[in-house]
Design an enzyme around this catalytic site. Structure first.
Site, short mmCIF file in Angstrom:
data_model
loop_
_atom_site.label_atom_id
_atom_site.label_comp_id
_atom_site.label_asym_id
_atom_site.label_seq_id
_atom_site.Cartn_x
_atom_site.Cartn_y
_atom_site.Cartn_z
N ASP A 27 -18.49 -4.41 -18.61
CA ASP A 27 -18.45 -4.68 -17.18
C ASP A 27 -19.40 -5.84 -16.90
O ASP A 27 -20.28 -6.15 -17.73
CB ASP A 27 -18.86 -3.42 -16.40
CG ASP A 27 -18.76 -3.60 -14.91
OD1 ASP A 27 -17.72 -4.12 -14.45
OD2 ASP A 27 -19.71 -3.24 -14.19
N ASP A 29 -20.74 -7.03 -13.17
CA ASP A 29 -21.70 -6.76 -12.10
C ASP A 29 -22.52 -5.52 -12.44
O ASP A 29 -21.97 -4.43 -12.64
CB ASP A 29 -20.97 -6.54 -10.77
CG ASP A 29 -20.32 -7.81 -10.25
OD1 ASP A 29 -21.02 -8.81 -10.12
OD2 ASP A 29 -19.10 -7.78 -9.99
#
Length: 343
Positions: A27, A29
């Site tokens: 991922d 963010d």
């Protein structure tokens, strides 16, 4: 290697994770960066993992930017990446729409450039208004400057009975100044206005996992994320292992209360966890030991005794909490135990 069925306690790994798995599905963010700036230890850790032969793929529910823009941003941060290394929820939702509409169909795009580029990649034509004769509505994160009028356009079209798609439903998104509303909050606006339900592509749902597998060809992947309800649940749904890093939205208390589908295989402070093995958590009667710590349930509280690395204490607490909760959510008081760790 798979610990998919072991949700009683965090799993151990005798070898470094970047050696045990061939591909990290990262991922962005809250894991690699926050507010556009690299998270501490991220650049060096990813460089070391890559040097050791691990393939790095960046899998994000944020549909705002194109893979080209994301790859350029990562490269500027010191994390070399190609557009083909980036998989977005915009790509996943575009494939979902293209599977249901004919090539060349018009689609009302409520979002940013990343969504429009992904739709064009699938042979669809993005339009701006409900009056442009769209065949469907697609909603993706459009950034903090998305105007109320865009939600109105989506509502007009959805209320006419058009199929409605959403790239993802993350209610929040981490930024440099804190936690801000995400695409899920915008989807709720349209849901309230129309009473309709969208088809959702992003993590933790199968379309995103399908898109990731198709684009990376990973054989032994590990999902690396900061969110239990997207990254970790997405790994659970896809039948792959996961590493939760505590650099984003999930805190220790939320981790202890996680139901089985939100329990990661491994947990670590940050991306340095990719470069190490993971310690074993061992049962000892009604207690669980990890490193110098012992965790157990006493009355209506989780109790932690011992000393050492705070992450080992958290791992022991996870084992005690998850064993107590079984297939449910642990409601024990963990405040005093967590305070002793000073995470």
């Amino acid at each position: 290697m798979s610990h998919q069925q072991d949700r009683v306690r965090p799993s151990a790994s005798a070898t470094a994770l970047n050696e045990a798995y061939d591909t990290a599905l990262l991922d962005l963010d809250g894991v690699v960066y926050a507010g556009g700036e690299a998270i501490v230890h991220a650049v060096d850790s990813l460089a070391a993992a890559r040097a050791g032969g691990m393939h790095l793929a960046y899998v994000t529910n944020n549909a705002l930017r194109t893979p080209d823009a994301v790859a350029e941003h990562l490269t500027k941060l010191g994390v070399p990446a190609e557009p083909s290394d980036v998989i977005t929820s915009a790509q996943a939702v575009a494939r979902l729409v293209a599977d249901q509409l004919p090539s060349g169909a018009r689609v009302l795009a409520i979002g940013g450039e990343g969504l429009r580029v992904a739709l064009r990649e699938r042979g669809l034509e993005p339009v701006e208004s409900a009056d442009d004769d769209p065949a469907a509505v697609v909603q993706g994160y459009g950034g903090p400057d998305m105007t109320w009028g865009r939600f109105a356009e989506a509502s007009y079209a959805v209320r006419r009975g058009l199929p409605w798609f959403a790239s993802n439903t993350d209610l929040t998104i981490p930024g440099a100044r804190g936690i801000a509303p995400g695409n899920g909050a915008a989807v709720e606006v349209v849901r309230i206005a129309t009473g309709a339900e969208p088809q959702v592509a992003g993590k933790p749902l199968p379309p995103m996992h399908r898109e990731t597998v198709l684009r990376t060809g990973a054989q032994r992947p590990i999902v690396v994320g900061d969110r239990l309800d997207t990254d970790i649940e997405g790994a659970f749904n896809g039948g792959v292992d996961s590493l939760l890093v505590l650099t984003g939205v999930t805190d220790a208390a939320q981790l202890l209360a996680a139901p089985p589908e939100h329990r990661p295989t491994y947990v670590d402070r940050d991306l340095r966890g990719l470069l190490t093995g993971q310690p074993e958590v061992t049962p000892d009667g009604d207690a669980y030991r990890c490193g110098g710590w012992t965790a157990l349930v006493r009355g209506d509280a989780l109790v932690l005794e011992g000393e050492g690395d705070a992450l080992d204490g958290l791992r022991a607490l996870c084992a005690a909490a998850w064993a107590f909760a079984g297939g449910g959510v642990c409601g024990l008081d963990a405040g005093k135990a967590l305070a002793s760790l000073q995470l």
